[in-house]
Design a protein around this motif. Structure first.
Motif, mmCIF file in Angstrom:
data_model
loop_
_atom_site.group_PDB
_atom_site.id
_atom_site.type_symbol
_atom_site.label_atom_id
_atom_site.label_comp_id
_atom_site.label_asym_id
_atom_site.label_seq_id
_atom_site.Cartn_x
_atom_site.Cartn_y
_atom_site.Cartn_z
ATOM 1 N N ASN B 215 0.833 -1.205 0.000
ATOM 2 C CA ASN B 215 0.000 0.000 0.000
ATOM 3 C C ASN B 215 0.863 1.249 0.000
ATOM 4 O O ASN B 215 0.681 2.144 0.794
ATOM 5 C CB ASN B 215 -0.913 -0.028 1.231
ATOM 6 C CG ASN B 215 -1.975 1.044 1.183
ATOM 7 O OD1 ASN B 215 -2.186 1.661 0.141
ATOM 8 N ND2 ASN B 215 -2.623 1.291 2.307
ATOM 9 N N ILE B 216 1.845 1.287 -0.900
ATOM 10 C CA ILE B 216 2.584 2.524 -1.135
ATOM 11 C C ILE B 216 2.272 2.835 -2.591
ATOM 12 O O ILE B 216 2.758 2.144 -3.487
ATOM 13 C CB ILE B 216 4.099 2.322 -0.922
ATOM 14 C CG1 ILE B 216 4.353 1.915 0.527
ATOM 15 C CG2 ILE B 216 4.866 3.595 -1.277
ATOM 16 C CD1 ILE B 216 5.787 1.530 0.811
ATOM 17 N N PHE B 263 -7.620 -10.047 -1.982
ATOM 18 C CA PHE B 263 -6.546 -9.674 -1.063
ATOM 19 C C PHE B 263 -6.902 -9.994 0.379
ATOM 20 O O PHE B 263 -7.998 -9.694 0.840
ATOM 21 C CB PHE B 263 -6.240 -8.179 -1.178
ATOM 22 C CG PHE B 263 -5.854 -7.754 -2.566
ATOM 23 C CD1 PHE B 263 -4.678 -8.214 -3.139
ATOM 24 C CD2 PHE B 263 -6.675 -6.923 -3.314
ATOM 25 C CE1 PHE B 263 -4.322 -7.847 -4.428
ATOM 26 C CE2 PHE B 263 -6.325 -6.549 -4.602
ATOM 27 C CZ PHE B 263 -5.149 -7.004 -5.159
ATOM 28 N N ARG B 264 -5.935 -10.568 1.076
ATOM 29 C CA ARG B 264 -6.106 -10.757 2.510
ATOM 30 C C ARG B 264 -5.823 -9.437 3.209
ATOM 31 O O ARG B 264 -6.451 -9.095 4.191
ATOM 32 C CB ARG B 264 -5.114 -11.829 2.990
ATOM 33 C CG ARG B 264 -5.203 -12.126 4.485
ATOM 34 C CD ARG B 264 -6.540 -12.729 4.828
ATOM 35 N NE ARG B 264 -6.559 -13.240 6.195
ATOM 36 C CZ ARG B 264 -7.647 -13.180 6.963
ATOM 37 N NH1 ARG B 264 -8.749 -12.632 6.504
ATOM 38 N NH2 ARG B 264 -7.623 -13.679 8.171
ATOM 39 N N ALA B 265 -4.846 -8.715 2.714
ATOM 40 C CA ALA B 265 -4.477 -7.438 3.319
ATOM 41 C C ALA B 265 -3.647 -6.639 2.328
ATOM 42 O O ALA B 265 -3.217 -7.156 1.306
ATOM 43 C CB ALA B 265 -3.666 -7.659 4.586
ATOM 44 N N LEU B 266 -3.475 -5.363 2.611
ATOM 45 C CA LEU B 266 -2.454 -4.571 1.937
ATOM 46 C C LEU B 266 -1.438 -4.280 3.037
ATOM 47 O O LEU B 266 -1.787 -4.232 4.204
ATOM 48 C CB LEU B 266 -3.022 -3.262 1.399
ATOM 49 C CG LEU B 266 -4.318 -3.344 0.584
ATOM 50 C CD1 LEU B 266 -4.693 -1.961 0.087
ATOM 51 C CD2 LEU B 266 -4.182 -4.285 -0.586
ATOM 52 N N TRP B 267 -0.181 -4.081 2.662
ATOM 53 C CA TRP B 267 0.774 -3.771 3.728
ATOM 54 C C TRP B 267 1.600 -2.554 3.369
ATOM 55 O O TRP B 267 1.769 -2.214 2.221
ATOM 56 C CB TRP B 267 1.655 -4.961 4.064
ATOM 57 C CG TRP B 267 2.508 -5.482 2.945
ATOM 58 C CD1 TRP B 267 2.218 -6.518 2.116
ATOM 59 C CD2 TRP B 267 3.778 -4.988 2.537
ATOM 60 N NE1 TRP B 267 3.225 -6.705 1.223
ATOM 61 C CE2 TRP B 267 4.200 -5.780 1.453
ATOM 62 C CE3 TRP B 267 4.618 -3.957 2.973
ATOM 63 C CZ2 TRP B 267 5.416 -5.579 0.794
ATOM 64 C CZ3 TRP B 267 5.832 -3.752 2.326
ATOM 65 C CH2 TRP B 267 6.218 -4.563 1.244
ATOM 66 N N LYS B 268 2.110 -1.903 4.409
ATOM 67 C CA LYS B 268 2.928 -0.722 4.182
ATOM 68 C C LYS B 268 4.254 -0.832 4.923
ATOM 69 O O LYS B 268 5.262 -0.322 4.490
ATOM 70 C CB LYS B 268 2.177 0.515 4.678
ATOM 71 C CG LYS B 268 2.952 1.792 4.446
ATOM 72 C CD LYS B 268 2.046 2.976 4.319
ATOM 73 C CE LYS B 268 2.913 4.153 3.874
ATOM 74 N NZ LYS B 268 2.170 5.338 3.620
ATOM 75 N N ASN B 271 7.646 -4.946 8.454
ATOM 76 C CA ASN B 271 7.305 -6.005 9.395
ATOM 77 C C ASN B 271 5.952 -6.634 9.123
ATOM 78 O O ASN B 271 5.739 -7.814 9.374
ATOM 79 C CB ASN B 271 7.294 -5.458 10.821
ATOM 80 C CG ASN B 271 8.664 -5.530 11.421
ATOM 81 O OD1 ASN B 271 9.396 -6.473 11.164
ATOM 82 N ND2 ASN B 271 9.020 -4.521 12.178
ATOM 83 N N GLU B 272 5.023 -5.818 8.627
ATOM 84 C CA GLU B 272 3.700 -6.362 8.304
ATOM 85 C C GLU B 272 3.837 -7.457 7.248
ATOM 86 O O GLU B 272 3.198 -8.502 7.337
ATOM 87 C CB GLU B 272 2.787 -5.260 7.765
ATOM 88 C CG GLU B 272 2.297 -4.304 8.822
ATOM 89 C CD GLU B 272 1.473 -3.174 8.231
ATOM 90 O OE1 GLU B 272 0.527 -2.745 8.873
ATOM 91 O OE2 GLU B 272 1.787 -2.713 7.116
ATOM 92 N N ASN B 275 5.179 -10.575 8.728
ATOM 93 C CA ASN B 275 4.166 -11.200 9.558
ATOM 94 C C ASN B 275 3.107 -11.934 8.748
ATOM 95 O O ASN B 275 2.724 -13.063 9.055
ATOM 96 C CB ASN B 275 3.504 -10.077 10.342
ATOM 97 C CG ASN B 275 3.175 -10.517 11.722
ATOM 98 O OD1 ASN B 275 2.305 -11.359 11.877
ATOM 99 N ND2 ASN B 275 3.869 -9.986 12.706
ATOM 100 N N LEU B 276 2.623 -11.272 7.689
ATOM 101 C CA LEU B 276 1.593 -11.873 6.837
ATOM 102 C C LEU B 276 2.092 -13.197 6.266
ATOM 103 O O LEU B 276 1.365 -14.190 6.212
ATOM 104 C CB LEU B 276 1.236 -10.929 5.696
ATOM 105 C CG LEU B 276 0.418 -9.694 6.075
ATOM 106 C CD1 LEU B 276 0.360 -8.723 4.905
ATOM 107 C CD2 LEU B 276 -1.001 -10.109 6.467
#
Lengths: 303, 433
Positions: B215-216, B263-268, B271-272, B275-276
């Motif tokens: 998510n950048i 998508f399960r998640a977006l990350w920024k 560490n996220e 973790n995912l």
């Protein structure tokens, strides 16, 4: 306290307007002016500026505000701004109602059922445990609990309550509200507890003597007298949730929009005027909520 | 942008994330006025000779500063912030640092402000040995993809004080490259259980609810564009500089996938992503190479999967602010020269990045290390990180192979688009959808 101030009024009224009083108020006044009023005015000014990729151009243009509400006249499909505000307000309401109910209950227990001050202090400290680690780490630790292979899912499957891991536990509206409640209930507990401790215990006995049931005492005596604490706690929770972008980001899997997140993205791309315009709108919305809340109780008088 | 953000291990990332978010909040409150006074709790006594090094955590390794101080007596004061924050400070507070370590794509924002000085290559000893990837856009004599802000497009200035990029090499460089790498998708081979060869797998319904994208906006959209092309939906003339229509198409594809629950998640945060992946929430996602390493050091299989469409590359380098003069200016040049001299390069190569001057770095690395990291050969001994963690056992090979294979496979570069503002707006729509 109020009796002494009213008898002393004639003297203090003169003192309050004298130069000494102004001098005494000056340091705080200056701090407020410098770090609150000036920045706020600047944000307002910048929200009308123009900008390119690398510089701000002083101007007076409504284009930032127009850009924010672009497409919002279309009634069939909500525009991004309205959708985002809707989602932020929804979280705000849910977080508020849960923290209020839980916070009130905990404060009630601490104030009326725990007899010694020592025990009250210990239990109070327990309530602050969520704040002992960093924000991000605390939220990341929800993953092993709520995740697909987390404790809760393992337990549910182990008990044969479900056959598939429950995906809605994490990175969902549910987990966002859960994190908010976990984090911010303390902000409800403290002011409500404070109000409850000021309630004259004789009033409760009087209610009992007059034949009120415990529920009636709660509703007609304790709740009205804790009103100040409730309102102050609500202001804390609502203002924090309205501006939050970290919790919603981490717990929502970055897939849920929030007003704070939009502002954060815009500032990191140097779109300061657009971000400023968004901040002004957010500020207006939050101020309206707080104004409505303060209509319900005169905080200055009650404190 | 990149691996940079929060490379430094477990504790540092969260604090730097918090630090940056407070700065942002402060900024919001204080508007532009605050920018001029954005915190410098770092300045020490003025009489002491200290260089303030603004950058992201990746190069700001304590070992590098310590070694430099031991070699020259000059102290380095790190100012670690996020990639976006580096750009923001370069634009708004150019007096706040003596040396900047920024990404090439940020130059499109920084150079027009005139805040950076062209670096005189005559003062850089190894300037002519800087890899041809930067000066000519070539690896091993072959051209690589130059979509987006390829370093060669922004490598040179017309003059020392110029605000214009030069298309041909000149005496004045914008940045002296420090590290660079090529990013691709990270996968969990143990959970996918079949070969992955294309970017299109990111939106393959087979992995519904088990993928993530970062998510950048400026990087996420490039990854999305790689997927769109791989799916055969559209062929971009330049993924790094889309038209509004192309942005619309890319975002539409993302929104459709999101609504379908892809998508399960977006990350920024670095560490996220670790973790995912480590928790198994996600089995395929955009990833950075140190994140893959971090998952592996937990004993969980994770591959930085080379894909047939190629890599999305990024590069960072040192810039010098225009206000710098006197002995500090000399000190900065000394540091840059020292950085290219091999020790730092070897240190970075051992972390899986690539250094700007390869031959000096090679001289400071063991043969078996060089063979594993740069030549794509099977490790003849266990490979350890500079910190001593086991990264690869004897016999393992590096994902993606040799330097030529990896860097030669670059399809596009991190970029700032002309339609950046529109892109960010559409990206926000994707997040809100």
């Amino acid at each position: 306290m109020s009796a002494t101030t009213s008898t002393a009024r004639p003297v203090s009224a003169a003192r309050r307007t004298g130069p000494a009083a102004w001098l005494q108020a000056a340091p705080l006044g200056l701090v407020f002016l410098l770090f609150f009023i000036v920045p706020l005015v600047l944000i307002l000014a910048v929200s009308f500026w123009d900008a390119s990729e690398y510089e701000l151009i002083p101007a007076f243009t409504p284009k930032n505000y127009i850009a924010i509400f672009d497409g919002c006249s279309n009634a069939s499909d909500l525009c991004v701004t309205l959708k985002t505000y809707y989602s932020t307000l929804k979280f705000c309401f849910l977080a508020w109602i849960f923290t209020l109910v839980i916070g009130f209950t905990v404060a009630y227990f601490l104030a009326f059922h725990v007899k010694t001050v020592g025990m009250q202090t210990v239990l109070f400290l327990l309530c602050t445990i969520p704040f002992w680690t960093s924000n991000v780490i605390r939220m990341i630790s929800w993953v092993p609990l709520l995740g697909r292979n987390g404790l809760i899912n393992d337990m549910l499957i182990g008990l044969r309550l479900v056959s598939q891991p429950q995906e809605w536990l994490l990175f969902s509206s549910f987990s966002v509200v859960l994190a908010f409640v976990h984090l911010f209930t303390i902000f409800m507990i403290v002011p409500i507890f404070n109000s409850m401790m000021r309630i004259d215990r004789a009033l409760l006995e009087a209610a009992l003597d007059a034949g009120a049931t415990p529920w009636q005492t709660l509703w007609n005596v304790i709740v009205p007298l804790s009103r100040t604490g409730i309102i102050i706690g609500s202001i804390f929770v609502i203002t924090i949730v309205m501006g939050d972008f970290v919790t919603i980001g981490v717990m929502g899997g970055q897939q849920i929009a929030s007003v704070g997140k939009i502002i954060q993205v815009q500032t990191s791309y140097l779109q300061f005027p657009l971000a400023a315009a968004n901040a002004v709108i957010l500020l207006a919305v939050v101020l309206m909520i707080i104004w409505a809340l303060t209509r319900m109780v005169d905080i200055r008088k009650e404190l | 942008m990149s691996e940079h953000e929060q490379e430094a291990q477990p504790v540092a990332p969260s604090t730097s994330e918090e630090a940056s978010s407070t700065t942002r909040r402060t900024l919001l409150k204080a508007g532009v006025a605050a920018v001029a006074i954005t915190g410098f709790p770092y300045i020490k006594a003025a009489d002491k000779f200290t260089l303030r090094y603004l950058g992201t955590a990746v190069n700001q390794d304590k070992a590098i500063a310590d070694k430099f101080k031991a070699d020259t007596g000059i102290e380095i004061q790190y100012i670690p912030v996020t990639t976006d924050e580096v750009t923001k400070r370069a634009v708004t507070a150019p007096n706040s640092f003596d040396l900047i370590d920024t990404e090439y794509f940020s130059l499109k924002k920084i150079i027009p402000t005139g805040n950076l000085l062209g670096i005189d290559v005559k003062r850089i000893k190894n300037a002519d040995k800087i890899t041809s990837l930067f000066t000519k856009g070539e690896v091993g004599g072959k051209k690589v993809g130059d979509q987006g802000t390829a370093p060669k497009k922004v490598m040179f200035l017309e003059g020392q004080n110029s605000k214009k990029f030069s298309a041909t090499p000149t005496q004045f460089m914008t940045l002296i490259p420090t590290v660079y790498n090529a990013d691709t998708l990270g996968i969990r081979p143990d959970l996918i259980k079949r070969p992955i060869e294309s970017w299109k797998e990111l939106l393959n319904p087979e992995f519904k609810g088990k993928t993530a994208i970062l998510n950048i906006p400026s990087i996420g959209i490039m990854d999305a564009a790689m997927v769109v092309e791989a799916m055969g939906l559209y062929k971009y003339p330049d993924k790094g500089n889309m038209t509004k229509k192309e942005i619309d198409l890319t975002i539409k594809t993302l929104i459709e996938a999101k609504k379908a629950g892809q998508f399960r998640a977006l990350w920024k945060d670095f560490n996220e992503s670790v973790n995912l992946m480590a928790s198994g929430e996600v089995v395929i996602q955009s990833m950075w190479s140190p994140a893959v390493t971090a998952v592996r050091t937990k004993g969980i299989p994770c591959t930085f999967q080379p894909l047939k469409e190629g890599y999305r590359a990024w590069a960072a380098g040192f810039g010098v602010p225009k206000t710098l003069n006197g002995k500090k200016a000399d000190g900065v040049y000394e540091f840059i020269n020292w950085f290219l001299d091999g020790w730092a390069g070897a240190y970075l190569n051992r972390q899986g990045y690539y250094s700007a001057v390869l031959e000096t770095a090679k001289a400071k690395m063991e043969t078996y290390e060089w063979e594993y990291w740069m030549e794509g050969k099977a490790a003849s001994k266990d490979i350890k990180s500079p910190g001593g963690d086991l990264l690869a056992k004897m016999g393992e090979k590096r994902d993606g192979g040799s330097y030529e294979q990896r860097m030669g496979g670059i399809a596009c570069w991190n970029a700032v688009m002309d339609e950046n503002e529109y892109m960010v707006k559409k990206w926000n729509e994707f997040v809100a959808a």
